[in-house]
Design a protein around this motif. Structure first.
Motif, PDB file in Angstrom:
ATOM      1  N   GLU A 271       0.835  -1.196   0.000  1.00 40.52           N
ATOM      2  CA  GLU A 271       0.000   0.000   0.000  1.00 40.52           C
ATOM      3  C   GLU A 271       0.873   1.251   0.000  1.00 40.52           C
ATOM      4  OE1 GLU A 271      -3.474   2.093   2.787  1.00 40.52           O
ATOM      5  OE2 GLU A 271      -2.951  -0.022   3.064  1.00 40.52           O
ATOM      6  N   VAL A 272       0.587   2.183  -0.895  1.00 39.53           N
ATOM      7  CA  VAL A 272       1.321   3.444  -0.968  1.00 39.53           C
ATOM      8  C   VAL A 272       0.315   4.584  -0.923  1.00 39.53           C
ATOM      9  CG1 VAL A 272       3.192   2.413  -2.308  1.00 39.53           C
ATOM     10  CG2 VAL A 272       1.290   3.519  -3.497  1.00 39.53           C
ATOM     11  N   ASP A 273       0.832   5.787  -0.620  1.00 36.25           N
ATOM     12  CA  ASP A 273      -0.020   6.972  -0.630  1.00 36.25           C
ATOM     13  C   ASP A 273       0.802   8.171  -1.072  1.00 36.25           C
ATOM     14  OD1 ASP A 273       1.469   7.844   1.588  1.00 36.25           O
ATOM     15  OD2 ASP A 273      -0.014   7.129   3.030  1.00 36.25           O
ATOM     16  N   ALA A 274       0.220   9.348  -0.935  1.00 35.47           N
ATOM     17  CA  ALA A 274       0.861  10.562  -1.434  1.00 35.47           C
ATOM     18  C   ALA A 274       2.074  10.976  -0.624  1.00 35.47           C
ATOM     19  CB  ALA A 274      -0.147  11.706  -1.470  1.00 35.47           C
ATOM     20  N   ARG A 275       2.366  10.286   0.495  1.00 33.08           N
ATOM     21  CA  ARG A 275       3.558  10.602   1.287  1.00 33.08           C
ATOM     22  C   ARG A 275       4.662   9.564   1.110  1.00 33.08           C
ATOM     23  NH1 ARG A 275       2.309  10.933   7.228  1.00 33.08           N
ATOM     24  NH2 ARG A 275       1.098   9.075   6.809  1.00 33.08           N
ATOM     25  N   THR A 276       4.412   8.504   0.357  1.00 29.17           N
ATOM     26  CA  THR A 276       5.365   7.404   0.214  1.00 29.17           C
ATOM     27  C   THR A 276       6.569   7.811  -0.632  1.00 29.17           C
ATOM     28  OG1 THR A 276       3.574   5.784   0.386  1.00 29.17           O
ATOM     29  CG2 THR A 276       5.651   5.019  -0.541  1.00 29.17           C
ATOM     30  N   VAL A 277       7.743   7.395  -0.184  1.00 29.19           N
ATOM     31  CA  VAL A 277       8.999   7.639  -0.892  1.00 29.19           C
ATOM     32  C   VAL A 277       9.535   6.303  -1.408  1.00 29.19           C
ATOM     33  CG1 VAL A 277      11.421   8.305  -0.580  1.00 29.19           C
ATOM     34  CG2 VAL A 277       9.589   9.713   0.404  1.00 29.19           C
ATOM     35  N   VAL A 278       9.922   6.276  -2.677  1.00 30.76           N
ATOM     36  CA  VAL A 278      10.472   5.069  -3.299  1.00 30.76           C
ATOM     37  C   VAL A 278      11.919   5.351  -3.699  1.00 30.76           C
ATOM     38  CG1 VAL A 278      10.300   3.457  -5.232  1.00 30.76           C
ATOM     39  CG2 VAL A 278       8.214   4.331  -4.140  1.00 30.76           C
ATOM     40  N   CYS A 279      12.841   4.561  -3.145  1.00 32.10           N
ATOM     41  CA  CYS A 279      14.269   4.699  -3.461  1.00 32.10           C
ATOM     42  C   CYS A 279      14.774   3.394  -4.069  1.00 32.10           C
ATOM     43  CB  CYS A 279      15.070   5.030  -2.206  1.00 32.10           C
ATOM     44  SG  CYS A 279      14.672   6.633  -1.478  1.00 32.10           S
ATOM     45  N   VAL A 280      15.269   3.472  -5.291  1.00 31.91           N
ATOM     46  CA  VAL A 280      15.726   2.289  -6.026  1.00 31.91           C
ATOM     47  C   VAL A 280      17.251   2.308  -6.059  1.00 31.91           C
ATOM     48  CG1 VAL A 280      15.583   1.043  -8.213  1.00 31.91           C
ATOM     49  CG2 VAL A 280      13.617   2.382  -7.405  1.00 31.91           C
ATOM     50  N   LEU A 281      17.859   1.386  -5.339  1.00 28.87           N
ATOM     51  CA  LEU A 281      19.319   1.381  -5.191  1.00 28.87           C
ATOM     52  C   LEU A 281      19.979   0.198  -5.895  1.00 28.87           C
ATOM     53  CD1 LEU A 281      19.623   2.297  -1.378  1.00 28.87           C
ATOM     54  CD2 LEU A 281      19.230   3.808  -3.352  1.00 28.87           C
ATOM     55  N   THR A 282      19.221  -0.593  -6.651  1.00 28.21           N
ATOM     56  CA  THR A 282      19.765  -1.817  -7.252  1.00 28.21           C
ATOM     57  C   THR A 282      20.667  -1.529  -8.444  1.00 28.21           C
ATOM     58  OG1 THR A 282      17.666  -1.934  -8.463  1.00 28.21           O
ATOM     59  CG2 THR A 282      17.881  -3.313  -6.515  1.00 28.21           C
ATOM     60  N   HIS A 283      20.405  -0.443  -9.172  1.00 29.11           N
ATOM     61  CA  HIS A 283      21.066  -0.090 -10.445  1.00 29.11           C
ATOM     62  C   HIS A 283      21.370  -1.328 -11.296  1.00 29.11           C
ATOM     63  CE1 HIS A 283      24.966  -0.742  -8.389  1.00 29.11           C
ATOM     64  NE2 HIS A 283      24.551   0.103  -7.481  1.00 29.11           N
TER      65      HIS A 283
END
Length: 390
Positions: A271-283
């Motif tokens: 579940e996500v909302d308008a305050r959720t932060v997504v950080c993708v570090l896999t490159h």
């Protein structure tokens, strides 16, 4: 008031009389945001803070006065020169803000016989338990309404009353539920009768929502440092990686949750909302592309991805082939973080969290020295919201 909910919940259960001073508006470089609170019980015990020290003495006295006479009061504090421009510099209770800002404080007595006692007790109990709750109070308008309170739940149902035969209550509950859904504290202007007519009323709505989420994809050393930094600034952090040998609780003791799954599959299920932060570090394209294809189409606050500029260019080309529009791609923060010259995982984590905070509050990320922009911005969380009813 919800700023000190745990202490006030205990005071309510112990049957104490107390008064609460809440910051309901700020201007300029004020030291605390709206919602900051200071409470004083009948014995003179103090919890909380409204200014970090500048006007605490005067607010303490206002609370004691409110307990004695039973009447709410709103007071504004402004600039005080270091030499005592608004009081004696040698007086520890001298009033004024040396920072040059303004601070509006609402002081409400919460004695056992106060008409809003049950509503306040209900709200602080819910907030102390970590549940979502909003508290709406009248901060300006007809004197008879000042300090009245409404406890609002996420579904818009409410307890308490503000007046106007329930019309104002219904409008206030709808506005408060909207602010609660966004995790925001702020003010709303409506008519005293709940519609467009009548004397204008300003409501101050405090929201107590669960911490915002940060989803960190890629169980790497940078993720461990980012998890620590994100928790420090108030995020509930999930680390996800498809490789079970790396995604372990032992490697990420500061994470609230460690998930072994393909990143895109976990994002689909969470579940996500308008305050959720997504950080993708896999490159790594096999993880990044399907994950970002989904993340950039979700109504989340921030999407960032780690990698070199060459990796970023290749990633953009793959995402375009996957059908993402230029508008969707413009949401991607990559390379992730602010330019701090970071080298270590800890420094990199700092640069990422700094960008997240700047994005959340409308900051520029440039040095404050020499800049003319306000130090404390108001991107809407503490500003005046004029709804369709005003």
């Amino acid at each position: 008031m919800l700023d000190v909910a745990a202490e006030l919940d205990r005071w309510c259960r112990e049957g104490r009389d107390f008064a609460v001073a809440t910051v309901v508006a700020v201007g300029g470089s004020a030291p605390r945001l709206p919602g900051a609170a200071l409470a004083v019980d009948a014995a003179g015990t103090v919890v909380g803070s409204v200014s970090g020290g500048c006007v605490e003495g005067a607010v303490y006295e206002l609370c004691r006065d409110a307990l004695r006479d039973g009447r709410p009061v709103r007071e504004r504090y402004g600039f005080a020169a270091p030499d005592g421009g608004r009081g004696d510099a040698d007086d520890p209770f001298a009033v004024g803000l040396t920072c040059g800002g303004t601070l509006d404080v609402l002081v409400v007595p919460v004695a056992a016989d106060a008409p809003w006692r049950a509503v306040v007790a209900d709200a602080v109990s819910a907030a102390a338990d970590g549940g979502p709750v909003a508290l709406a109070r009248v901060v300006s308008g007809p004197d008879a309404l000042l300090g009245r309170a409404l406890r609002v739940r996420p579904d818009g149902t409410y307890a308490g009353g503000l007046g106007a035969a329930g019309a104002l209550d219904r409008v206030a509950a709808a506005e408060a539920a909207a602010l609660l859904a966004a995790g925001r504290t702020g003010t709303v202007r409506v008519g005293a009768d709940g519609g467009r007519c009548g004397e204008p009323v300003t409501l101050f709505v405090e929201s107590c929502a669960p911490p915002p989420r940060m989803l960190v994809f890629g169980a790497v050393d940078f993720a461990a440092a980012l998890t620590r930094a994100a928790r420090f600034v108030g995020y509930r952090v999930t680390v996800c990686d498809a490789r079970p040998v790396f995604a372990t609780a032992a490697r990420f003791p500061d994470a609230d949750e460690v998930v072994v799954d393909w990143p895109h599959r976990h994002l689909d299920a969470t579940e996500v909302d308008a305050r959720t932060v997504v950080c993708v570090l896999t490159h790594d394209a096999k993880f990044d592309v399907p994950l970002l294809e989904r993340a950039l189409r979700l109504p989340v606050a921030y999407v960032g991805a780690m990698g070199s500029r060459r990796t970023h260019d290749d990633r953009l080309a793959r995402l375009r082939r996957a059908g993402l529009t230029e508008r969707e791609l413009a949401r991607l923060r990559s390379p992730i973080g602010l330019d701090l010259g970071a080298r270590t995982p800890e420094e990199t984590a700092l640069s990422i969290v700094a960008e997240v905070v700047a994005d959340r509050h409308g900051g520029t990320g440039v040095p404050l020295t020499g800049a003319r922009a306000p130090i404390h911005r108001d991107p809407g969380e503490a500003g005046v919201r004029t709804g369709s009813y005003a």
